[in-house]
Design an enzyme around this catalytic site. Structure first.
Site, mmCIF file in Angstrom:
data_model
loop_
_atom_site.group_PDB
_atom_site.id
_atom_site.type_symbol
_atom_site.label_atom_id
_atom_site.label_comp_id
_atom_site.label_asym_id
_atom_site.label_seq_id
_atom_site.Cartn_x
_atom_site.Cartn_y
_atom_site.Cartn_z
ATOM 1 N N GLU A 169 14.359 73.431 30.818
ATOM 2 C CA GLU A 169 13.689 72.123 30.745
ATOM 3 C C GLU A 169 14.646 71.144 30.086
ATOM 4 O OE1 GLU A 169 11.770 69.121 31.412
ATOM 5 O OE2 GLU A 169 10.680 70.917 32.029
ATOM 6 N N GLY A 225 3.668 77.160 33.210
ATOM 7 C CA GLY A 225 2.758 77.915 34.069
ATOM 8 C C GLY A 225 3.461 78.761 35.105
ATOM 9 N N LYS A 226 4.414 78.182 35.818
ATOM 10 C CA LYS A 226 5.120 78.944 36.847
ATOM 11 C C LYS A 226 6.034 79.982 36.208
ATOM 12 C CE LYS A 226 4.774 75.121 40.030
ATOM 13 N NZ LYS A 226 4.342 74.083 39.111
ATOM 14 N N ASP A 251 10.795 72.882 40.916
ATOM 15 C CA ASP A 251 9.579 72.072 41.034
ATOM 16 C C ASP A 251 10.016 70.699 40.542
ATOM 17 O OD1 ASP A 251 7.015 71.186 41.368
ATOM 18 O OD2 ASP A 251 6.213 72.188 39.602
ATOM 19 N N ALA A 253 12.682 73.297 36.141
ATOM 20 C CA ALA A 253 11.927 72.225 35.474
ATOM 21 C C ALA A 253 10.656 72.879 34.946
ATOM 22 C CB ALA A 253 11.629 71.083 36.433
ATOM 23 N N ALA A 254 10.818 73.691 33.927
ATOM 24 C CA ALA A 254 9.835 74.717 33.581
ATOM 25 C C ALA A 254 8.621 74.245 32.786
ATOM 26 C CB ALA A 254 10.525 75.847 32.819
ATOM 27 N N ALA A 255 8.725 73.189 32.026
ATOM 28 C CA ALA A 255 7.597 72.802 31.175
ATOM 29 C C ALA A 255 6.418 72.353 32.026
ATOM 30 C CB ALA A 255 8.007 71.697 30.214
ATOM 31 N N PRO A 256 5.223 72.728 31.637
ATOM 32 C CA PRO A 256 4.808 73.385 30.396
ATOM 33 C C PRO A 256 4.848 74.908 30.421
ATOM 34 C CG PRO A 256 2.857 72.691 31.577
ATOM 35 C CD PRO A 256 4.048 72.220 32.392
ATOM 36 N N CYS A 306 4.947 67.603 43.231
ATOM 37 C CA CYS A 306 3.506 67.316 43.123
ATOM 38 C C CYS A 306 3.224 65.926 43.695
ATOM 39 C CB CYS A 306 3.030 67.431 41.675
ATOM 40 S SG CYS A 306 3.764 66.233 40.565
#
Length: 182
Positions: free
Chosen positions: A64, A45-46, A109, A40-43, A162
């Protein structure tokens, strides 16, 4: 000047991240030469953190599934400048069917109810409803099971959210470990 609005950020010289995002990067225990999947890559950072840790060896696939979030992901990865990243927009289930056991490290994530965003985003707090926790937890169980199929034997799966809801954190991990004792 806020770092996020600086020329250094626009040029890809830095990327501002929350400490919790950096902790996820540490948990991945990345090494040069590994194949890494950020589900779940966007935006981004990771993903940029992973690409930086791999140095000149290895591959990071940034996936994403939400099409509206892909432009921010692609823009951040382009600014970062790593040629060892690829972008996908596939469901986790489809990836797991096609790429079973293909990755040394997999990061989920997970999409969640977002309680951890309340501090910096009052709109997130205003939109939150108790049902978000239940719905998120149901989705996360399936995502976590599919994500595990993508990890090679001896590899690592890192799950993060989060949010603070036990249904989306401790209970997800406990249910996963009970179903996957290995």
């Amino acid at each position: 000047v806020r770092v996020g609005d600086s020329l250094a950020q626009a040029a890809g010289l830095c990327y501002l991240q929350e400490p919790s995002a950096l902790a996820v990067g540490e948990a991945l225990d990345l090494r040069p030469g590994q194949r890494v999947l950020d589900l779940a890559a966007a935006p981004g950072g990771k993903t940029t953190l992973a690409a930086g840790r791999l140095g000149g060896r290895g591959l990071v696939v940034a996936n994403e599934v939400q099409r509206g979030r892909l432009p921010a992901l692609v823009d951040n990865l382009d600014r970062w400048g790593s040629w060892r990243t690829a972008v996908a927009g596939e469901t986790v289930a489809n990836l797991a069917d096609r790429l079973r056991g293909a990755f040394d490290r997999v990061l989920l994530d997970a999409p969640c109810s977002g309680e951890g965003l309340f501090r910096r985003n009052p709109a997130a707090a205003a939109q939150w409803r108790p049902g978000h926790v239940t719905g998120s937890a149901e989705r996360q169980g399936g995502l976590l099971a599919d994500a595990a199929r993508l990890v090679r034997p001896g590899g690592a799966l890192v799950y993060s959210t989060c949010t603070f809801a036990p249904e989306e954190n401790e209970q997800q991990v406990a249910a996963f470990l009970a179903a996957n004792p290995d």
